[in-house]
Design a protein around this motif. Structure first.
Motif, PDB file in Angstrom:
ATOM      1  N   PRO A 277       0.783  -1.244   0.000  1.00  0.00           N
ATOM      2  CA  PRO A 277       0.000   0.000   0.000  1.00  0.00           C
ATOM      3  C   PRO A 277       0.815   1.296   0.000  1.00  0.00           C
ATOM      4  CG  PRO A 277      -0.044  -1.027   2.170  1.00  0.00           C
ATOM      5  CD  PRO A 277       0.628  -2.002   1.250  1.00  0.00           C
ATOM      6  N   LEU A 278       2.007   1.290   0.587  1.00  0.00           N
ATOM      7  CA  LEU A 278       2.739   2.543   0.735  1.00  0.00           C
ATOM      8  C   LEU A 278       3.011   3.250  -0.590  1.00  0.00           C
ATOM      9  CD1 LEU A 278       3.990   4.595   2.611  1.00  0.00           C
ATOM     10  CD2 LEU A 278       6.092   3.227   2.671  1.00  0.00           C
ATOM     11  N   PRO A 279       3.519   2.569  -1.623  1.00  0.00           N
ATOM     12  CA  PRO A 279       3.738   3.272  -2.894  1.00  0.00           C
ATOM     13  C   PRO A 279       2.447   3.834  -3.493  1.00  0.00           C
ATOM     14  CG  PRO A 279       4.913   1.176  -2.868  1.00  0.00           C
ATOM     15  CD  PRO A 279       4.014   1.176  -1.685  1.00  0.00           C
ATOM     16  N   ILE A 280       1.330   3.169  -3.233  1.00  0.00           N
ATOM     17  CA  ILE A 280       0.055   3.611  -3.802  1.00  0.00           C
ATOM     18  C   ILE A 280      -0.406   4.920  -3.171  1.00  0.00           C
ATOM     19  CG2 ILE A 280      -2.381   2.984  -4.124  1.00  0.00           C
ATOM     20  CD1 ILE A 280      -1.484   0.043  -3.997  1.00  0.00           C
ATOM     21  N   VAL A 281      -0.162   5.076  -1.864  1.00  0.00           N
ATOM     22  CA  VAL A 281      -0.694   6.243  -1.134  1.00  0.00           C
ATOM     23  C   VAL A 281       0.389   7.273  -0.808  1.00  0.00           C
ATOM     24  CG1 VAL A 281      -2.511   4.801  -0.149  1.00  0.00           C
ATOM     25  CG2 VAL A 281      -0.409   5.152   1.150  1.00  0.00           C
ATOM     26  N   ARG A 282       1.566   7.080  -1.338  1.00  0.00           N
ATOM     27  CA  ARG A 282       2.691   7.980  -1.009  1.00  0.00           C
ATOM     28  C   ARG A 282       2.354   9.442  -1.287  1.00  0.00           C
ATOM     29  NH1 ARG A 282       7.035   7.582   2.108  1.00  0.00           N
ATOM     30  NH2 ARG A 282       7.780   5.654   1.144  1.00  0.00           N
ATOM     31  N   SER A 283       1.731   9.715  -2.410  1.00  0.00           N
ATOM     32  CA  SER A 283       1.431  11.107  -2.761  1.00  0.00           C
ATOM     33  C   SER A 283       0.399  11.719  -1.817  1.00  0.00           C
ATOM     34  CB  SER A 283       0.931  11.185  -4.200  1.00  0.00           C
ATOM     35  OG  SER A 283      -0.245  10.414  -4.365  1.00  0.00           O
ATOM     36  N   GLU A 312      -9.960   8.303   4.803  1.00  0.00           N
ATOM     37  CA  GLU A 312     -10.876   8.269   3.659  1.00  0.00           C
ATOM     38  C   GLU A 312     -10.115   8.405   2.343  1.00  0.00           C
ATOM     39  OE1 GLU A 312     -13.975   8.041   1.173  1.00  0.00           O
ATOM     40  OE2 GLU A 312     -14.065   7.665   3.336  1.00  0.00           O
ATOM     41  N   GLN A 313      -9.127   9.290   2.308  1.00  0.00           N
ATOM     42  CA  GLN A 313      -8.331   9.472   1.095  1.00  0.00           C
ATOM     43  C   GLN A 313      -7.515   8.212   0.780  1.00  0.00           C
ATOM     44  OE1 GLN A 313      -6.135  12.957   2.361  1.00  0.00           O
ATOM     45  NE2 GLN A 313      -7.423  14.332   1.149  1.00  0.00           N
ATOM     46  N   ILE A 314      -6.984   7.579   1.814  1.00  0.00           N
ATOM     47  CA  ILE A 314      -6.187   6.365   1.618  1.00  0.00           C
ATOM     48  C   ILE A 314      -7.064   5.229   1.111  1.00  0.00           C
ATOM     49  CG2 ILE A 314      -4.910   4.560   2.852  1.00  0.00           C
ATOM     50  CD1 ILE A 314      -3.708   6.802   4.592  1.00  0.00           C
TER      51      ILE A 314
END
Length: 386
Positions: A277-283, A312-314
């Motif tokens: 998940p980290l690379p997906i939500v990094r931005s 919610e954003q994640i």
């Protein structure tokens, strides 16, 4: 004349380290009095100091699941070098940090590094009973490699998962008693204790109202203190729901200010094949403080409201992975069903191959008998001719 060693096994004090050490001790028939598993003494920081204080001479020492001290590798190197001058020292481990710190391993210390806990278990023990104890450590470490030997959909997997959770509780209550029980009785000790021990994450999970979106679960537990069991509670929720990800808004104790602060936990289920998940939500995270690794981490929030908005954003970002699948096949559940059945298919193929192998062996035996009968028949005809 062969040299005689006094044999010591020193193990990490968590579920994996202690169970692996017990399994190894049983395998080598090492007396429990020579097995050292202590909190906090057998930590990466404490182990060299403990061994140095014991003034050992002509001993064989195996360190199991104890990493190199990343906080002070030079001091670790100095003490381990002194200990190894008078003793034989071998380290069995699987932590990735050790590979980055190989330069600090003294020449007189042998480090045996494994890719995962399953390979480590299979190298340390051979008997089925002891291997089952070592596998408990793989479950407490939530190592996905265990799926290669125990299918996740099997009854055996569920039993191991339950027993590992029991052991996780027991070692926190009384480490020495737990090690003694596991050494003496093996898995029967955990089966017996399972009727007496409640797994706190199971109880905490019942207090959590979970929302599900695609294969993601979300929960607002800002008003619930999950304490030391926060990670295992999230793991239990994922296990219950068979989801890929959990996004949890909660509070944790910040020891620097001695106060609870809001955070968002983002965790991928340890057996899921979904993306980290980290690379997906990094931005989305931006410059917020992140603690953990790509599969399980916490993100700092400035307030409870900020934590809920961030969560919610994640969730939305993770949810976007499933949209293309939903468009292509109508529902993500089809892909999930295939994934869940994959191990069953492999198991069935293995059974078929084994059956074919047996049939082929029977065929060869029949051919051998046929040849033998032909030889006997030919010999009989030859005698008649003569």
């Amino acid at each position: 004349m062969s040299q005689t060693f006094t044999f010591f096994l020193v193990g990490g004090f968590d579920g994996h380290g202690s169970s692996s050490t017990v399994a190894r001790a049983r395998e080598l028939k090492i007396s429990l009095s020579n097995v050292i598993v202590k909190y906090p003494d057998t930590s990466p920081e404490g182990t060299p100091k403990l061994l140095y204080s014991m003034s050992l001479y002509n001993a064989k020492i195996e360190l199991i699941d104890i990493a190199i001290n990343v906080k002070n590798p030079i001091e670790w190197q100095r003490l381990m070098n002194i200990i190894a001058q008078n003793n034989e020292v071998v380290i069995y481990d699987h932590h990735e940090s050790n590979l980055r710190l190989l330069q600090y391993v003294p020449n007189n210390v042998k480090l045996v590094q494994f890719d995962n806990t399953v390979k480590m278990a299979q190298a340390l023990v051979q008997s089925e009973d002891n291997l089952s104890i070592a596998y408990i450590g793989s479950f407490t470490d939530r190592d996905p490699a265990i799926a290669s030997v125990i299918p996740p959909e099997s009854r055996e997997f569920n039993e191991y998962y339950t027993l590992a959770n029991v052991y996780d509780v027991l070692i926190r209550q009384n480490l020495q008693q737990s090690v003694t029980g596991l050494y003496s009785e093996g898995l029967e000790y955990l089966r017996r204790m399972a009727t007496q021990v409640e797994y706190p994450p199971a109880k905490l999970a019942r207090q959590v109202a979970v929302q599900r979106r695609d294969n993601i679960i979300f929960a607002d537990v800002l008003g619930t203190n999950l304490g030391q069991w926060v990670w295992k509670t999230i793991d239990y929720l994922l296990w219950q729901s068979s989801a890929d990800y959990a996004v949890i808004a909660t509070k944790v104790l910040d020891r620097q200010i001695n106060a609870e602060v809001p955070v968002v936990f983002v965790v991928k289920y340890w057996l899921s094949s979904a993306q980290n998940p980290l690379p997906i939500v990094r931005s989305i995270i931006g410059n917020r403080k992140v603690i953990g690794h790509e599969e399980a981490f916490s993100v700092s929030a400035t307030s409870e409201q900020d934590a809920l908005q961030l969560a919610e954003q994640i969730v939305s970002a993770l949810e976007s992975q499933y949209s293309s699948t939903a468009t292509a096949i109508g529902t993500s559940t089809v892909a999930k069903a295939v994934q869940s059945d994959f191990q069953k298919i492999l198991a069935r193929l293995t059974e078929i191959l084994d059956e074919q192998r047996k049939m082929y062996q029977e065929y060869l035996e029949l051919k051998r008998q046929q040849v033998e009968l032909l030889k006997q028949s030919s010999e009989e005809q030859r005698r008649r001719y003569d």
